[in-house]
Motif scaffolding. Structure first.
Motif, PDB file in Angstrom:
ATOM      1  N   GLY A 252       0.909  -1.129  -0.030  1.00 27.74           N
ATOM      2  CA  GLY A 252      -0.215  -0.264   0.052  1.00 27.74           C
ATOM      3  C   GLY A 252       1.224   1.804   0.293  1.00 27.74           C
ATOM      4  O   GLY A 252       2.026   1.020  -0.126  1.00 27.74           O
TER       5      GLY A 252
ATOM      6  N   TYR B  19       2.090   3.884   2.241  1.00 28.93           N
ATOM      7  CA  TYR B  19       2.404   4.331   3.934  1.00 28.93           C
ATOM      8  C   TYR B  19       2.523   5.298   4.459  1.00 28.93           C
ATOM      9  O   TYR B  19       3.501   6.440   3.333  1.00 28.93           O
ATOM     10  CB  TYR B  19       2.713   3.198   3.909  1.00 28.93           C
ATOM     11  CG  TYR B  19       2.365   1.952   4.442  1.00 28.93           C
ATOM     12  CD1 TYR B  19       0.968   1.158   4.446  1.00 28.93           C
ATOM     13  CD2 TYR B  19       3.628   0.548   4.275  1.00 28.93           C
ATOM     14  CE1 TYR B  19       0.971  -0.165   3.735  1.00 28.93           C
ATOM     15  CE2 TYR B  19       2.687  -0.684   3.530  1.00 28.93           C
ATOM     16  CZ  TYR B  19       1.988  -0.966   3.404  1.00 28.93           C
ATOM     17  OH  TYR B  19       1.557  -1.796   3.357  1.00 28.93           O
TER      18      TYR B  19
ATOM     19  N   THR C 228      -1.320   2.648   7.362  1.00 27.87           N
ATOM     20  CA  THR C 228      -2.058   1.889   6.199  1.00 27.87           C
ATOM     21  C   THR C 228      -2.924   2.319   5.352  1.00 27.87           C
ATOM     22  O   THR C 228      -2.936   2.313   4.413  1.00 27.87           O
ATOM     23  CB  THR C 228      -1.461   0.675   6.781  1.00 27.87           C
ATOM     24  OG1 THR C 228      -2.870   0.170   7.192  1.00 27.87           O
ATOM     25  CG2 THR C 228      -0.664   0.068   6.608  1.00 27.87           C
ATOM     26  N   ASP C 229      -3.711   3.206   5.975  1.00 27.77           N
ATOM     27  CA  ASP C 229      -5.076   3.613   5.459  1.00 27.77           C
ATOM     28  C   ASP C 229      -5.314   5.481   4.370  1.00 27.77           C
ATOM     29  O   ASP C 229      -6.280   5.423   4.822  1.00 27.77           O
ATOM     30  CB  ASP C 229      -6.245   3.302   6.214  1.00 27.77           C
ATOM     31  CG  ASP C 229      -6.374   4.046   7.768  1.00 27.77           C
ATOM     32  OD1 ASP C 229      -4.870   4.698   7.312  1.00 27.77           O
ATOM     33  OD2 ASP C 229      -6.949   4.629   7.883  1.00 27.77           O
TER      34      ASP C 229
ATOM     35  N   GLU D 281      -5.052   5.907   0.559  1.00 26.73           N
ATOM     36  CA  GLU D 281      -5.202   7.033  -1.044  1.00 26.73           C
ATOM     37  C   GLU D 281      -3.554   7.089  -1.724  1.00 26.73           C
ATOM     38  O   GLU D 281      -2.801   6.239  -2.125  1.00 26.73           O
ATOM     39  CB  GLU D 281      -6.181   7.116  -1.185  1.00 26.73           C
ATOM     40  CG  GLU D 281      -6.824   6.466  -2.713  1.00 26.73           C
ATOM     41  CD  GLU D 281      -8.021   7.302  -2.908  1.00 26.73           C
ATOM     42  OE1 GLU D 281      -8.351   7.797  -4.284  1.00 26.73           O
ATOM     43  OE2 GLU D 281      -8.614   7.603  -2.448  1.00 26.73           O
TER      44      GLU D 281
ATOM     45  N   ASP E  95      -4.340  13.834   2.451  1.00 23.90           N
ATOM     46  CA  ASP E  95      -4.429  12.429   1.500  1.00 23.90           C
ATOM     47  C   ASP E  95      -4.645  13.178   0.261  1.00 23.90           C
ATOM     48  O   ASP E  95      -6.258  13.039  -0.091  1.00 23.90           O
ATOM     49  CB  ASP E  95      -5.322  11.695   1.362  1.00 23.90           C
ATOM     50  CG  ASP E  95      -5.675  10.301   1.334  1.00 23.90           C
ATOM     51  OD1 ASP E  95      -5.359  10.196  -0.396  1.00 23.90           O
ATOM     52  OD2 ASP E  95      -5.844   8.766   1.820  1.00 23.90           O
TER      53      ASP E  95
END
Ligand code: MG
Length: 304
Positions: free
Chosen positions: A156, A158, A174-175, A177, A195
């Protein structure tokens, strides 16, 4: 700013305490392709910034204007200073975070996580503990313009913390985009992280004791024009964010106080100048400056 296309957009009267009513946006330099990563060098009265597609870092000062600081520059992006005043740089091409030593040599701080190459470190901030926080979206592996096209080796995109004292690299979140710009609140109790993916927002995390310890992560503000890329926080805790149409200024509760229109899409901003009260703005092909009534939260670190 009195012209119709450059006038300040005052949405809250408190904005008038932050930006002089007659403040003029000044274009200091143009000729880049996509400029980013501004960092003020207080001991040199100069600004370093990146011009990613042209693979160079630039240095600007009132005394000397703009010149090339480093070329090639491994498609460098975000820059900041560590506690000793050394430049910490995110590089797309080499998927690493580096430190420029006083003699000009470049030290690799981190380039892999558990044996896998990082994607393309984007932006970076240093905590007063010396721990380096940086984001690792894929922009530098999605196009040749910003880096080199390749598959990601990670699961992903991070948010990382890296302790240069111990060499410990940790995933902090980790969440995301497309994790991008980041900055601490003045007391470092909060870490804001943008983000720049479809969510177009800046999130707010609370710091805990451990080096990579974060809680929260809820949406702090959403940008209504384009996406948030880089941003900075002033001594009062107000957040100065990039957006497609200029700089958007939010109070510590997330209320939009006003906007500084900029005629090019903004990538990032940085407090600097002799008193720390100039806002330098990297926007597409150009570098701009606007005088403020407030200095950046990190100013006291280097003020003499
Ligand atoms: Mg960025």
């Amino acid at each position: 700013m009195t012209s119709s296309d450059g006038a300040l957009r005052v949405l809250d009267e408190r904005f008038r305490d932050l930006v002089p009513a007659n403040a003029e946006l000044e274009r200091l330099w143009t000729g880049g392709e996509w400029v980013e990563g501004p960092v003020w060098m207080p001991h040199e009265n100069a600004l370093i910034f990146s011009d990613i597609p042209n693979d160079r870092m630039m240095r600007w000062s009132d005394a000397e204007g703009a010149r090339v600081f480093r070329h090639p520059a491994d498609k460098s992006n975000g820059n900041t200073l560590d506690l000793q005043g050394r430049i910490i740089t995110c590089e797309h091409l080499t998927n690493r975070v580096t430190r420029t030593e006083p003699d000009g040599s470049v030290t690799t701080l981190v380039e892999r996580y558990r044996g896998c190459r990082l994607n393309s470190p984007n932006d970076v901030v240093v905590h007063s503990s010396g721990v380096i926080w940086f984001t690792d979206p894929p922009y530098g592996i999605l196009s040749e313009r910003e880096g080199r096209v390749r598959e990601s080796e990670l699961e992903g995109n991070y948010l990382f913390s890296f302790d240069p004292g111990t060499g410990l690299l940790e995933v902090a979140a980790t969440d995301f985009e497309r994790p991008n710009g980041l900055a601490f609140s003045p007391d470092e109790s909060t870490l804001y992280v943008a983000d720049s993916g479809s969510r177009r927002h800046i999130r707010s995390f609370r710091m805990t004791k451990s080096s990579a310890g974060l809680t929260g992560g809820e949406e702090f503000v959403r940008i209504d024009q384009g996406v948030p890329d880089g941003f900075r926080v002033d001594v009062g805790g107000n957040l100065w964010s990039s957006a497609a149409d200029g700089i958007h200024v939010f109070d510590p509760e997330g209320a939009l106080l006003g906007k500084i229109p900029v005629p090019e899409k903004v990538s990032n901003c940085e407090f600097g100048g002799p008193e720390g009260r100039d806002l330098f703005i990297t926007a597409s092909t150009s570098l701009y400056r606007v005088p403020l009534e407030v200095e950046g939260a990190l100013w006291s670190r280097f003020a003499t």
